[in-house]
Design a protein around this motif. Structure first.
Motif, mmCIF file in Angstrom:
data_model
loop_
_atom_site.group_PDB
_atom_site.id
_atom_site.type_symbol
_atom_site.label_atom_id
_atom_site.label_comp_id
_atom_site.label_asym_id
_atom_site.label_seq_id
_atom_site.Cartn_x
_atom_site.Cartn_y
_atom_site.Cartn_z
ATOM 1 N N ILE A 294 0.867 -1.175 0.000
ATOM 2 C CA ILE A 294 0.000 0.000 0.000
ATOM 3 C C ILE A 294 0.904 1.225 0.000
ATOM 4 O O ILE A 294 1.864 1.298 0.754
ATOM 5 N N SER A 295 0.581 2.183 -0.869
ATOM 6 C CA SER A 295 1.391 3.388 -1.001
ATOM 7 C C SER A 295 0.634 4.647 -0.608
ATOM 8 O O SER A 295 1.219 5.724 -0.562
ATOM 9 N N GLY A 296 -0.673 4.531 -0.364
ATOM 10 C CA GLY A 296 -1.462 5.693 0.021
ATOM 11 C C GLY A 296 -2.812 5.264 0.550
ATOM 12 O O GLY A 296 -3.238 4.128 0.343
ATOM 13 N N TYR A 297 -3.458 6.191 1.250
ATOM 14 C CA TYR A 297 -4.796 5.897 1.768
ATOM 15 C C TYR A 297 -5.600 7.185 1.892
ATOM 16 O O TYR A 297 -5.057 8.285 1.943
ATOM 17 N N LEU A 298 -6.905 7.019 1.936
ATOM 18 C CA LEU A 298 -7.815 8.086 2.310
ATOM 19 C C LEU A 298 -8.880 7.465 3.196
ATOM 20 O O LEU A 298 -9.493 6.460 2.818
ATOM 21 N N GLY A 299 -9.051 8.033 4.380
ATOM 22 C CA GLY A 299 -10.099 7.601 5.297
ATOM 23 C C GLY A 299 -11.175 8.651 5.371
ATOM 24 O O GLY A 299 -10.895 9.858 5.314
#
Length: 166
Positions: free
Chosen positions: A66-71
């Motif tokens: 995983i290289s990025g996220y948005l919660g």
């Protein structure tokens, strides 16, 4: 790489991702080791998100890492159910490639389909790259929180930003 909703099987990759993310940047809320100090707690937190009616998470991944996220967390009572708060982060190796904009667009699309009228966030005032991204995506500064965070012994201001979905 692509964006998809987080899955239960992502717990180990998320743990590794958040460890690296928190080491790479001082622009996020958590210090290294503070977010989820164990893989077991990461699994529990992930399960809470997956079972929640008010939380969502998307990840930027190549299925190996995983290289990025948005919660996203929406209000859970009648008066604030139309609003959601978002938080996001990208590894340095993923920055400048359009993934932040794509995550925001993905979340906005989902929000529009789920009767969310307002997206809000906070950003440190000196985080110029993130500020430009948010403004480019239609977020506006609504206020300033003075000395909102203490980062490396220095008080840091944050902007309150929002985007009204019409």
């Amino acid at each position: 790489m692509h964006i998809r909703p987080v899955k239960h099987t992502d717990a180990d990759m998320l743990f590794t991702f958040f460890e690296q993310l928190d080491r790479e940047t001082n622009f996020l809320l958590f210090e290294p080791g503070e977010r989820n100090p164990s893989r077991q707690r990461q699994e529990i937190r992930l399960q809470q998100i997956l079972e929640s009616n008010s939380e969502r998470m998307w990840v930027v991944t190549d299925e190996q890492r995983i290289s990025g996220y948005l919660g996203l967390r929406r209000g859970n009572v009648h008066r604030n159910r139309h609003a959601a708060i978002i938080a996001m982060g990208l590894l340095q190796s993923c920055c400048g490639q359009g993934w932040g904009a794509k995550l925001l667009q993905h979340a906005e699309s989902w929000a529009r389909g789920h009767q969310i009228h307002r997206l809000g966030l906070t950003v440190m005032t000196h985080n110029e790259r993130a500020l430009r991204l948010y403004q480019k995506q239609g977020f506006v500064i609504e206020g300033l929180q003075k000395d909102s965070l203490l980062v490396n012994g220095t008080y840091v201001d944050e902007y309150l930003m929002a985007k009204i979905l019409t």
